[in-house]
Write an enzyme that holds these catalytic residues in place. Structure first.
Site, PDB file in Angstrom:
ATOM      1  N   SER A 171       0.825  -1.209   0.000  1.00  0.00           N
ATOM      2  CA  SER A 171       0.000   0.000   0.000  1.00  0.00           C
ATOM      3  C   SER A 171       0.854   1.251   0.000  1.00  0.00           C
ATOM      4  O   SER A 171       1.950   1.261   0.541  1.00  0.00           O
ATOM      5  CB  SER A 171      -0.905   0.034   1.228  1.00  0.00           C
ATOM      6  OG  SER A 171      -1.592   1.273   1.252  1.00  0.00           O
ATOM      7  N   GLY A 172       0.316   2.272  -0.597  1.00  0.00           N
ATOM      8  CA  GLY A 172       0.984   3.567  -0.559  1.00  0.00           C
ATOM      9  C   GLY A 172       1.004   4.262  -1.903  1.00  0.00           C
ATOM     10  O   GLY A 172       1.543   5.357  -2.020  1.00  0.00           O
ATOM     11  N   LYS A 185      -4.369  -6.808   3.268  1.00  0.00           N
ATOM     12  CA  LYS A 185      -4.345  -5.660   2.339  1.00  0.00           C
ATOM     13  C   LYS A 185      -5.757  -5.349   1.829  1.00  0.00           C
ATOM     14  O   LYS A 185      -6.141  -4.192   1.677  1.00  0.00           O
ATOM     15  CB  LYS A 185      -3.405  -5.935   1.156  1.00  0.00           C
ATOM     16  CG  LYS A 185      -3.454  -4.868   0.056  1.00  0.00           C
ATOM     17  CD  LYS A 185      -3.054  -3.511   0.587  1.00  0.00           C
ATOM     18  CE  LYS A 185      -3.013  -2.345  -0.336  1.00  0.00           C
ATOM     19  NZ  LYS A 185      -3.804  -2.148  -1.458  1.00  0.00           N
ATOM     20  N   HIS A 230      -7.477  -3.551   4.477  1.00  0.00           N
ATOM     21  CA  HIS A 230      -6.909  -2.200   4.460  1.00  0.00           C
ATOM     22  C   HIS A 230      -7.689  -1.353   3.463  1.00  0.00           C
ATOM     23  O   HIS A 230      -8.099  -0.226   3.747  1.00  0.00           O
ATOM     24  CB  HIS A 230      -5.421  -2.272   4.084  1.00  0.00           C
ATOM     25  CG  HIS A 230      -4.816  -0.965   3.673  1.00  0.00           C
ATOM     26  ND1 HIS A 230      -5.078  -0.371   2.450  1.00  0.00           N
ATOM     27  CD2 HIS A 230      -3.985  -0.111   4.311  1.00  0.00           C
ATOM     28  CE1 HIS A 230      -4.434   0.766   2.361  1.00  0.00           C
ATOM     29  NE2 HIS A 230      -3.762   0.952   3.491  1.00  0.00           N
ATOM     30  N   ASN A 231      -7.905  -1.901   2.285  1.00  0.00           N
ATOM     31  CA  ASN A 231      -8.631  -1.154   1.258  1.00  0.00           C
ATOM     32  C   ASN A 231     -10.084  -0.917   1.641  1.00  0.00           C
ATOM     33  O   ASN A 231     -10.645   0.136   1.355  1.00  0.00           O
ATOM     34  CB  ASN A 231      -8.549  -1.884  -0.088  1.00  0.00           C
ATOM     35  CG  ASN A 231      -7.220  -1.647  -0.775  1.00  0.00           C
ATOM     36  OD1 ASN A 231      -6.222  -1.383  -0.110  1.00  0.00           O
ATOM     37  ND2 ASN A 231      -7.193  -1.744  -2.079  1.00  0.00           N
ATOM     38  N   GLU A 271     -10.025   1.819   3.891  1.00  0.00           N
ATOM     39  CA  GLU A 271      -9.723   2.984   3.034  1.00  0.00           C
ATOM     40  C   GLU A 271     -11.010   3.516   2.363  1.00  0.00           C
ATOM     41  O   GLU A 271     -11.256   4.721   2.343  1.00  0.00           O
ATOM     42  CB  GLU A 271      -8.700   2.529   1.991  1.00  0.00           C
ATOM     43  CG  GLU A 271      -8.389   3.478   0.859  1.00  0.00           C
ATOM     44  CD  GLU A 271      -7.481   2.795  -0.190  1.00  0.00           C
ATOM     45  OE1 GLU A 271      -6.372   2.366   0.160  1.00  0.00           O
ATOM     46  OE2 GLU A 271      -7.902   2.690  -1.357  1.00  0.00           O
TER      47      GLU A 271
HETATM   48  C1  6PG Z   1      -3.148   1.428  -1.655  1.00  0.00           C
HETATM   49  C2  6PG Z   1      -4.404   1.572  -2.463  1.00  0.00           C
HETATM   50  C3  6PG Z   1      -4.186   0.954  -3.793  1.00  0.00           C
HETATM   51  C4  6PG Z   1      -5.174   1.398  -4.848  1.00  0.00           C
HETATM   52  C5  6PG Z   1      -6.492   0.720  -4.741  1.00  0.00           C
HETATM   53  C6  6PG Z   1      -7.647   1.601  -5.065  1.00  0.00           C
HETATM   54  O1  6PG Z   1      -3.240   0.888  -0.568  1.00  0.00           O
HETATM   55  O2  6PG Z   1      -2.106   1.864  -2.123  1.00  0.00           O
HETATM   56  O3  6PG Z   1      -5.454   0.954  -1.826  1.00  0.00           O
HETATM   57  O4  6PG Z   1      -4.100  -0.412  -3.605  1.00  0.00           O
HETATM   58  O5  6PG Z   1      -5.296   2.750  -4.869  1.00  0.00           O
HETATM   59  O6  6PG Z   1      -6.448  -0.300  -5.684  1.00  0.00           O
HETATM   60  O7  6PG Z   1      -8.749   0.803  -5.134  1.00  0.00           O
HETATM   61  P1  6PG Z   1     -10.049   1.234  -5.867  1.00  0.00           P
HETATM   62  O8  6PG Z   1      -9.709   1.493  -7.308  1.00  0.00           O
HETATM   63  O9  6PG Z   1     -10.952   0.062  -5.705  1.00  0.00           O
HETATM   64  O10 6PG Z   1     -10.544   2.483  -5.205  1.00  0.00           O
END
Ligand code: 6PG
Length: 627
Positions: A297-298, A352, A355-356, A359
């Site tokens: 992630s990041g 992960k 995490h999303n 997010e």
């Molecule tokens: C991260 C983000 C990354 C990405 C996602 C966005 O942790 O760096 O989560 O993995 O930005 O894939 O997901 P969506 O397109 O479903 O919003």
């Protein structure tokens, strides 16, 4: 051989440079060039007349060879033989490409070489010039010295060993994330091989062009040939796949399998589904190839400067890739890497994925806060100012970027006002919602955030419905401090639910997860890093359920009146705030000691004889009533 190098074979005339160069070319398939073939006519004339070349004569010739080397490097590798006796000559040959040049010096005694020269009457250079060559020779410090008294086949073998420096880590797929991770790895001194496929007219020379753009990649070996890429790696090979999650990952794995050896390690750094990671793990295991599923992630910046990394798989195998992953990861407040072994199978990708999910909710909550302030008549700059003031109490990466977004102008207007209100997704929120349903863990905010995105996509229907129903939010006013408190409240619920989901998965899949450690690696590098996440490290040391912790209970009690006020105002004024309102509903549901589920049980028993338990029978016996 695909080395992205120029091999200069040097030495005095008669040392056997051409013979060795040609043999090496046969063995390696690298194109061969005899430097003597590139002399301008004036030089050849001078030499055939027995006149020695001076430095000025040589300059043009050396520059031509340097150009040749550069051109060949664009294609990949080559062998150039050239006497290159002085440091200053080699400097010209090396210019701009020193990191890609390997020097081989063929060394022999004056007697041996003069004997050989005497046999070569066809050569335009007389043996009498040999002495001056020996006098001119400045011994190169960075070359492989080879004694020419060995057999040519042995000499070639030594050269091949010398030039075949294997990379310790392979990066497959040079999209945005792959490129940033490659640079991150190279900056930390790892010797890399980088690969991107070749699609004529669409993706050509991606790896070579990428390498040439960044200094830190000077040691990296770029490839568009998958076999050469695999062969360039030390055994056991460590190959990190940074390709689109899903079918592409399987295709790439199938392409790689025939080229790999037992014990090699594939690391999937994409946002892969944790169930697929388990399948791939088992499948590759049956072929004695190891598989580590790694959540990263990041975004682009995190990947370059330090992402948060969530690796899952076999722990012993993880230890073989740990130095690379921990080195490139972000560092927490104690300078520890934001990378920690999560657990077996697809646990890294599971974490992960959640995490999303968290997010999605954090993003949705900020969108709801924005809509509240917008309805209160504030413009994006004014909203940004309010959010800025929240940083003291509720700072997070997502809060920070939202402030930047709100302030961004497009001409005289705010860019945010020009962005179409349809939110996309790549699937991880969807998977989290499926997982939460499957595992019986109520991560309701994640589902609400996901469905809010889906509803946003019904743009045309929404426009029509807004006409048909003609119900619009009315302007209302609430204290911005209440909105902050509502936001903080919902964030606590969001983190509770996400962590609860991870905890349930840990139990169901027997992963033995450490939630406090997971919170720790989420304190930097990742999208959901926040001050609250730092607070959770110690909270989670006591219990996986953060809502049992006294400090959290106190916060919830303190914040609750505000979230009640904000959500009810939003509902009364027709404003949609799905995550804020769900956070209140969830907590109210969660803290209800005696709920209405007795009615559900009675209904189930009524129409389906599904039975129920009684409050007045502590044995837990199941009853059925003939209703
Ligand atoms: C991260 C983000 C990354 C990405 C996602 C966005 O942790 O760096 O989560 O993995 O930005 O894939 O997901 P969506 O397109 O479903 O919003």
């Amino acid at each position: 051989m695909n080395l992205n190098s120029v091999i200069f074979i040097m030495g005095v005339s008669g040392s056997g440079k051409s013979t060795i160069g040609k043999l090496l070319s046969e063995k390696t398939n690298m194109p061969f060039f005899d430097g003597d073939d590139f002399h301008p006519q004036s030089n050849i004339d001078k030499m055939t007349n027995g006149l020695p070349l001076n430095d000025e004569d040589r300059k043009e010739w050396l520059l031509t060879l340097n150009e040749l080397a550069k051109k060949q490097l664009q294609l990949n590798s080559c062998i150039i033989v050239c006497s290159a006796l002085k440091d200053s000559y080699r400097e010209i040959l090396n210019a701009d490409i020193q990191n890609c040049v390997k020097w081989v010096h063929l060394k022999g005694s004056f007697d041996l070489i003069s004997q050989r020269m005497k046999k070569r009457e066809d050569h335009f250079m007389g043996a009498n010039m040999l002495e001056s060559q020996f006098n001119t020779l400045e011994h190169p410090l960075n070359a492989l010295d080879i004694n020419i008294s060995f057999k040519p086949s042995e000499i070639v073998k030594s050269i091949m060993k010398f030039i075949e420096v294997k990379s310790e880590f392979g990066l497959f797929g040079l999209g945005v994330m792959g490129k940033s991770l490659s640079r991150n790895l190279a900056q930390r001194g790892f010797r890399l091989s980088i690969f991107n496929r070749e699609v004529k007219g669409v993706e050509e020379d991606v790896a070579i062009n990428f390498k040439s753009k960044y200094n830190e990649l000077h040691n990296a070996q770029p490839f568009s040939d998958i076999k050469a890429f695999v062969n360039s790696l030390q055994i056991p090979r460590r190959i990190m796949l940074m390709v689109n999650a899903g079918e592409t990952t399987d295709i790439v794995i199938e392409d790689l399998i025939p080229l790999l050896s037992e014990g090699d390690i594939l690391i999937d750094g994409g946002n892969s589904n944790y169930l697929k990671t388990k399948e791939r793990y088992d499948y590759l295991n049956s072929k004695n190839i190891h598989f580590i599923g790694v959540g990263v992630s990041g975004g682009e910046e995190g990947a370059l400067n330090g992402p948060s990394i969530m690796p899952g798989g076999n722990k012993e195998i993880y230890n073989l890739v740990k130095p690379y992953l921990e080195n490139i990861a972000a560092k927490d407040a104690n300078n520890l890497p934001c990378c920690s072994y999560i657990g077996e199978e697809g646990s890294g990708h599971f974490v992960k994925m959640v995490h999303n999910g968290i997010e999605y909710v954090e993003m949705q909550l900020l969108a709801e806060v924005y809509t509240i302030f917008k309805t209160m008549g504030k413009n994006p700059d004014e909203i940004a100012d309010i959010l800025e003031s929240w940083r003291v109490k509720a700072d997070s990466y997502l809060l920070g970027i939202t402030i930047d977004i709100l302030r961004k102008k497009d001409g005289d207007e705010w860019l945010v006002d020009k962005i179409v209100d349809k939110a996309g997704n790549k699937g991880t929120g969807n998977w989290t919602t499926i997982a939460t349903a499957k595992l019986g863990a109520p991560s309701t905010l994640i589902a609400s955030a996901l469905f809010a995105r889906y509803i946003s996509f019904y743009k045309e229907e929404r426009l029509l419905a807004s006409k048909n129903f003609n119900i619009k939010p009315s302007v209302f006013n609430i204290d911005s401090d209440d909105v902050l408190k509502a936001y903080q409240f919902a964030r606590i619920i969001n983190h509770y639910q996400g962590l609860k989901l991870i905890s349930e998965a840990g139990k169901a899949y027997k992963w033995n997860l450490n939630l406090s450690e997971i919170a720790r690696i989420w304190t930097n590098g990742c999208i959901i890093k926040s001050d609250f996440m730092i607070e959770l490290i110690s909270v989670l040391k006591e219990d996986d359920n953060i809502l049992k912790h006294n400090s959290i209970i106190d916060q919830i009690k303190f914040l609750k009146p505000s979230v009640n006020k904000v959500v009810s105002q939003c509902i009364l004024n027709e404003l949609t705030v799905p995550c804020l309102s769900e956070s209140v509903n969830f907590l109210n549901n969660y803290i209800t000691g005696r709920s209405s589920a007795n009615i559900i049980q009675a209904q189930r028993d009524y129409f389906g004889a599904h039975t129920y338990q009684r409050t007045d029978d502590a044995s837990g016996k199941f009853y059925h009533t003939n209703w």
